[in-house]
Design a protein around this motif. Sequence first.
Motif, PDB file in Angstrom:
ATOM      1  N   GLY A  89       0.814  -1.201   0.000  1.00  0.00           N
ATOM      2  CA  GLY A  89       0.000   0.000   0.000  1.00  0.00           C
ATOM      3  C   GLY A  89       0.849   1.253   0.000  1.00  0.00           C
ATOM      4  O   GLY A  89       0.457   2.287  -0.548  1.00  0.00           O
ATOM      5  N   ALA A  90       2.035   1.148   0.619  1.00  0.00           N
ATOM      6  CA  ALA A  90       2.956   2.278   0.653  1.00  0.00           C
ATOM      7  C   ALA A  90       4.335   1.781   1.054  1.00  0.00           C
ATOM      8  O   ALA A  90       4.477   0.712   1.661  1.00  0.00           O
ATOM      9  N   VAL A  91       5.332   2.568   0.696  1.00  0.00           N
ATOM     10  CA  VAL A  91       6.695   2.365   1.194  1.00  0.00           C
ATOM     11  C   VAL A  91       6.983   3.521   2.135  1.00  0.00           C
ATOM     12  O   VAL A  91       7.041   4.680   1.709  1.00  0.00           O
ATOM     13  N   LEU A  92       7.111   3.229   3.408  1.00  0.00           N
ATOM     14  CA  LEU A  92       7.321   4.261   4.413  1.00  0.00           C
ATOM     15  C   LEU A  92       8.800   4.649   4.470  1.00  0.00           C
ATOM     16  O   LEU A  92       9.677   3.797   4.351  1.00  0.00           O
ATOM     17  N   ALA A  93       9.051   5.943   4.661  1.00  0.00           N
ATOM     18  CA  ALA A  93      10.420   6.474   4.648  1.00  0.00           C
ATOM     19  C   ALA A  93      11.108   6.081   3.350  1.00  0.00           C
ATOM     20  O   ALA A  93      12.199   5.523   3.339  1.00  0.00           O
ATOM     21  N   ALA A  94      10.457   6.378   2.242  1.00  0.00           N
ATOM     22  CA  ALA A  94      10.910   5.957   0.914  1.00  0.00           C
ATOM     23  C   ALA A  94      12.193   6.682   0.508  1.00  0.00           C
ATOM     24  O   ALA A  94      12.534   7.743   1.056  1.00  0.00           O
ATOM     25  N   PRO A  95      12.912   6.137  -0.477  1.00  0.00           N
ATOM     26  CA  PRO A  95      14.104   6.824  -0.989  1.00  0.00           C
ATOM     27  C   PRO A  95      13.732   8.188  -1.571  1.00  0.00           C
ATOM     28  O   PRO A  95      12.610   8.398  -2.033  1.00  0.00           O
ATOM     29  N   GLU A  96      14.701   9.093  -1.568  1.00  0.00           N
ATOM     30  CA  GLU A  96      14.455  10.431  -2.123  1.00  0.00           C
ATOM     31  C   GLU A  96      14.662  10.399  -3.637  1.00  0.00           C
ATOM     32  O   GLU A  96      15.525  11.073  -4.181  1.00  0.00           O
ATOM     33  N   GLU A  97      13.862   9.597  -4.298  1.00  0.00           N
ATOM     34  CA  GLU A  97      13.913   9.432  -5.745  1.00  0.00           C
ATOM     35  C   GLU A  97      12.484   9.415  -6.272  1.00  0.00           C
ATOM     36  O   GLU A  97      11.523   9.346  -5.504  1.00  0.00           O
ATOM     37  N   GLU A  98      12.366   9.466  -7.572  1.00  0.00           N
ATOM     38  CA  GLU A  98      11.037   9.359  -8.171  1.00  0.00           C
ATOM     39  C   GLU A  98      10.471   7.969  -7.906  1.00  0.00           C
ATOM     40  O   GLU A  98      11.154   6.966  -8.121  1.00  0.00           O
ATOM     41  N   PRO A  99       9.229   7.879  -7.422  1.00  0.00           N
ATOM     42  CA  PRO A  99       8.645   6.562  -7.166  1.00  0.00           C
ATOM     43  C   PRO A  99       8.364   5.820  -8.466  1.00  0.00           C
ATOM     44  O   PRO A  99       8.228   6.442  -9.529  1.00  0.00           O
ATOM     45  N   PRO A 100       8.249   4.499  -8.423  1.00  0.00           N
ATOM     46  CA  PRO A 100       7.941   3.733  -9.630  1.00  0.00           C
ATOM     47  C   PRO A 100       6.501   3.963 -10.079  1.00  0.00           C
ATOM     48  O   PRO A 100       5.685   4.545  -9.350  1.00  0.00           O
TER      49      PRO A 100
END
Length: 465
Positions: A89-100
């Motif tokens: 549902g989500a990636v928490l604390a995601a990388p500082e990049e464009e999401p897929p």
Amino acid sequence: MRLIGDGARIIDATSGQTLAGERLTAAVLREAESLAALPQGVLFARTSIDVPSVLRYLAAFEGGRALALLDPALETGALVAMMDRFRPGAVLAAPEEEPPLGYVAKDGHWVRTDSVGVRPHPDLALLMATSGSTGKPHFARLSRGAVLSNAHAIAEVLGIGPDDVAPTSLPPHYSYGLSVLNSHLAAGAAVVVEPSGILGREFWTAVSEHGCTSLAAVPYHYEMLRRLKFDPAEHPRLRTLTQAGGRLRAELVAEFDAKMRAAHGGLYVMYGQTEAAPRMATMPADRLAEKPGSVGPALPGGEFSIRHGDGSETTHPKITGEIVYRGPNVMMGYAEDAAGLALGDELDGVLDTGDLGYLDEEGFLFVTGRLKRIGKVFGNRVSLDDLEQAARATELGIEIVAAVPADDKVVLFAEGIAKDVCKQASRALGERLHLHASGFDVRPIEEIPLLASGKVDYQTLAGLV
């Protein structure tokens, strides 16, 4: 049973602030409300050694959101590949990049744009990656009951109480590190969140300033502590050392046992697997010298048996075979993709560990090897774990060594050892196993690569062969 017991405290060593009582409850509830608003499905959490990561984990557990704890150092490509398989549902604390594709960046997370996802089984609380150093990640599916039963069992055998304080010597996305967090919070004790790790100066400053009473470490850490001439007497409140994450060589068990006895404390050798949420056995410190090599009896509520080659099981002493564990902390099964998240309990509390060992007359377990840690030398099967121990026993100064299979030989990487010593070690291993020395390729390496858990990264080493 509860995960956050009365009196539980979370101490942020960086800021000096403490969350306890109503403040801790309110912080967890606020985070749980945020997680509840995210799209359906499992949540991926890149979990660092910091207070926000700890609160996200506690909020998901208390709020009934299935959570996968991930190493924040996981490469983005590998993370996206896992997202394709599990559709979180989500990636928490995601990388500082464009999401897929199919995700948007929001409040520091990657949130799925499609609100419809696979609904995890209602008993599913936690997903822990288990392949680690061996290949394609899959998840152990742990129920709320499994996590709670193990946390309370560990607290019981270690005698953890409200006055105990544990530092985050291991990352919480690693099952051993998470069990330290769980067992202390469940017992109403304190956890000091300090990110620099067991070899950092700031870590030991926090241990002293906050009066830490216990320390958890894996074998590599004990090797390093020996080199640093660790003395528990320098930390008067430190009364408990625990060890898991692989076999600690006998010399170090004896050395740290003696150090802790002299400081009126104890060393507890433990045995577990992620699939058991994660501890299965603990060796009582006061019997460590009496039963060298044992990891102790099963935790309260659990039991061991030994499986023969014909599939039958026994608890008779001194019979070696595969270790089988039964207990309320056994996982529900594995998940290879999103569909697996909806499955119920497939194991019924029975875990085939893949480890070899035997029980003694009192039911104390001795682990002798790993079924899958096997290599071949000129067609002869050899235990890679035993080979590492044999290399250390050559009296050539080899202390940190890791063995990986390579065609019809074994490559052993020895940390900080000269080339001429490596050649001597190859000859010594050949003589010991009565095989030609060319079957044992001992190579120098500046530093053995490690996973975030402190375990040897065998996959990276295999790529160097």
